[in-house]
Design a protein around this motif. Structure first.
Motif, short mmCIF file in Angstrom:
data_model
loop_
_atom_site.label_atom_id
_atom_site.label_comp_id
_atom_site.label_asym_id
_atom_site.label_seq_id
_atom_site.Cartn_x
_atom_site.Cartn_y
_atom_site.Cartn_z
N GLY A 122 1.26 22.94 -27.86
CA GLY A 122 0.30 23.08 -28.94
C GLY A 122 0.24 24.49 -29.48
N LEU A 123 0.22 25.48 -28.59
CA LEU A 123 0.18 26.87 -29.03
C LEU A 123 1.44 27.25 -29.80
CD1 LEU A 123 -1.40 28.55 -25.88
CD2 LEU A 123 -2.51 28.02 -28.06
N ALA A 124 2.57 26.65 -29.43
CA ALA A 124 3.81 26.92 -30.15
C ALA A 124 3.73 26.42 -31.58
CB ALA A 124 5.00 26.28 -29.42
N VAL A 125 3.06 25.28 -31.79
CA VAL A 125 2.88 24.77 -33.15
C VAL A 125 2.07 25.77 -33.98
CG1 VAL A 125 1.79 22.96 -34.55
CG2 VAL A 125 3.10 22.35 -32.50
N PHE A 126 0.98 26.28 -33.41
CA PHE A 126 0.17 27.28 -34.11
C PHE A 126 1.00 28.53 -34.40
CE2 PHE A 126 -3.25 24.55 -33.29
CZ PHE A 126 -4.43 25.04 -33.82
N ASP A 127 1.79 28.94 -33.42
CA ASP A 127 2.60 30.15 -33.59
C ASP A 127 3.62 29.99 -34.72
OD1 ASP A 127 3.41 32.83 -32.55
OD2 ASP A 127 5.30 31.77 -32.19
N ARG A 128 4.25 28.83 -34.78
CA ARG A 128 5.23 28.60 -35.85
C ARG A 128 4.58 28.62 -37.22
NH1 ARG A 128 7.45 24.98 -31.96
NH2 ARG A 128 6.33 23.20 -32.85
N GLN A 129 3.34 28.20 -37.30
CA GLN A 129 2.63 28.23 -38.57
C GLN A 129 2.05 29.60 -38.88
OE1 GLN A 129 2.61 25.83 -40.78
NE2 GLN A 129 3.63 24.31 -39.47
N GLY A 130 2.05 30.49 -37.89
CA GLY A 130 1.45 31.80 -38.09
C GLY A 130 -0.07 31.77 -38.07
N TRP A 131 -0.65 30.77 -37.38
CA TRP A 131 -2.10 30.62 -37.32
C TRP A 131 -2.66 31.31 -36.07
CZ3 TRP A 131 -1.85 24.60 -37.94
CH2 TRP A 131 -1.48 24.29 -39.27
N PRO A 132 -3.65 32.15 -36.20
CA PRO A 132 -4.31 32.69 -35.01
C PRO A 132 -5.07 31.58 -34.29
CG PRO A 132 -5.55 33.25 -36.98
CD PRO A 132 -4.27 32.60 -37.46
N VAL A 133 -5.11 31.66 -32.97
CA VAL A 133 -5.84 30.64 -32.20
C VAL A 133 -6.50 31.31 -31.01
CG1 VAL A 133 -3.71 30.01 -30.98
CG2 VAL A 133 -5.68 28.46 -30.95
N ALA A 134 -7.80 31.11 -30.89
CA ALA A 134 -8.56 31.70 -29.78
C ALA A 134 -9.10 30.65 -28.83
CB ALA A 134 -9.73 32.53 -30.32
N GLY A 135 -9.22 29.39 -29.31
CA GLY A 135 -9.90 28.39 -28.50
C GLY A 135 -9.14 27.09 -28.35
N PHE A 136 -9.46 26.40 -27.26
CA PHE A 136 -8.95 25.06 -26.99
C PHE A 136 -10.13 24.17 -26.65
CE2 PHE A 136 -8.03 21.97 -23.59
CZ PHE A 136 -7.16 21.12 -24.26
N VAL A 137 -10.18 22.99 -27.28
CA VAL A 137 -11.19 21.98 -26.95
C VAL A 137 -10.45 20.71 -26.57
CG1 VAL A 137 -13.16 20.66 -27.77
CG2 VAL A 137 -12.84 23.02 -28.55
N ALA A 138 -10.69 20.21 -25.38
CA ALA A 138 -10.02 18.99 -24.94
C ALA A 138 -10.58 17.79 -25.68
CB ALA A 138 -10.22 18.81 -23.43
N PRO A 139 -9.74 16.84 -26.06
CA PRO A 139 -10.25 15.61 -26.67
C PRO A 139 -11.32 14.96 -25.80
CG PRO A 139 -7.88 15.73 -26.93
CD PRO A 139 -8.26 16.87 -26.03
N ALA A 140 -12.41 14.56 -26.41
CA ALA A 140 -13.58 13.99 -25.72
C ALA A 140 -14.18 14.96 -24.71
CB ALA A 140 -13.22 12.67 -25.03
N TRP A 141 -13.78 16.24 -24.80
CA TRP A 141 -14.26 17.30 -23.91
C TRP A 141 -13.91 17.03 -22.44
CZ3 TRP A 141 -18.06 15.50 -27.56
CH2 TRP A 141 -18.31 16.39 -28.61
N LEU A 142 -12.89 16.21 -22.19
CA LEU A 142 -12.55 15.83 -20.82
C LEU A 142 -11.38 16.66 -20.32
CD1 LEU A 142 -12.83 11.93 -21.04
CD2 LEU A 142 -14.51 13.55 -20.15
#
Length: 254
Positions: A122-142
């Protein structure tokens, strides 16, 4: 960990399950928020929603997200597939969480290695787009314990559950109560309104309140209008709208 007492009361508007196929649900709502002016949002982006929405196949949608960043919004990683397609549950508790409570708890059953691989993808996808990312939220918070251990190894600043943000890598808990609806049926929408109304009264003096919206909320007039009405009411109380990262910046260190 307590909130910074000197910080102004705030709110966080968080859009879950962001993907090309959910954007039509959100578009009229986002337009209404933009017309209010000055309300930044945190968009929880799924790199390949339900295995049918890989972001690289939707350059127009990616450009939309880039424009949101330029406007001051935040993008956070929200799982990878947002679908629980792992090995079948092996206990009654796991069966309930993964087949009755939700079918989308992608990170509930992953071990550390599996979670780390999925997070890095997932972080690699953000990196390829050049998007900064600080947080991760698990689906359904699980999150499994393996997911928690994997998060400690990554350069992320926070994760969250319904009532807390957690500063990474040490999982320092900061109270950040959240409102959320279950809007899939009329009786769920009615119950959600009663519960959220009660929570709003209970948290009137809370330092911050999170509004956790989902695409299904946008498909029903009652839930969609509830979120607009609640947002206006919280702003009228003098709450400052912030992204999750901006809010975290304002909190006292542990």
């Amino acid at each position: 960990m307590a909130e910074n007492a000197s910080a102004p009361r705030s709110l966080m508007l968080v859009l879950h399950d962001i993907a090309p196929e959910t954007w039509p649900d959100y578009q009229p709502f986002v337009q209404a928020i933009d017309e209010m002016g000055g309300v930044p949002m945190t968009w929880l982006v799924v790199p390949d929603f339900h295995h049918r929405n890989p972001l690289h196949r939707s350059p127009t949608f990616c450009r939309l997200l880039e424009r949101r960043l330029a406007l001051g919004d935040e993008l956070a990683l929200h799982g990878f597939y947002h679908a629980d397609d792992g090995t079948p549950p092996r206990s009654p508790g796991a069966f309930f969480m993964r087949r009755i409570y939700t079918h989308e708890g992608e990170f509930y059953g992953l071990d550390q290695q599996q979670a780390l691989q999925r997070l890095e993808q997932g972080l690699a996808v953000f990196d390829r787009q050049g998007w900064p990312v600080a947080g991760f939220v698990a689906p359904a918070w699980l999150m499994s314990e393996g997911t928690r251990q994997a998060l400690r190894q990554l350069p992320l600043r926070y994760t969250s559950t319904p009532q807390h943000l957690y500063r990474l890598p040490d999982f320092t808990a900061i109270e950040a109560p959240g409102l959320v609806w279950s809007a899939r049926s009329a009786w769920r929408r009615g119950l959600s309104k009663m519960l959220c109304d009660w929570q709003c009264r209970r948290w009137r003096e809370a330092g911050t309140v999170r509004l956790g919206l989902h695409p299904v909320d946008m498909r029903h007039k009652a839930s969609r209008e509830y979120w607009l009405r609640t947002l206006r009411a919280l702003l009228a109380q003098g709450r400052v709208p912030l992204t999750k990262s901006a809010w975290l910046d304002g909190q006292a260190s542990a």
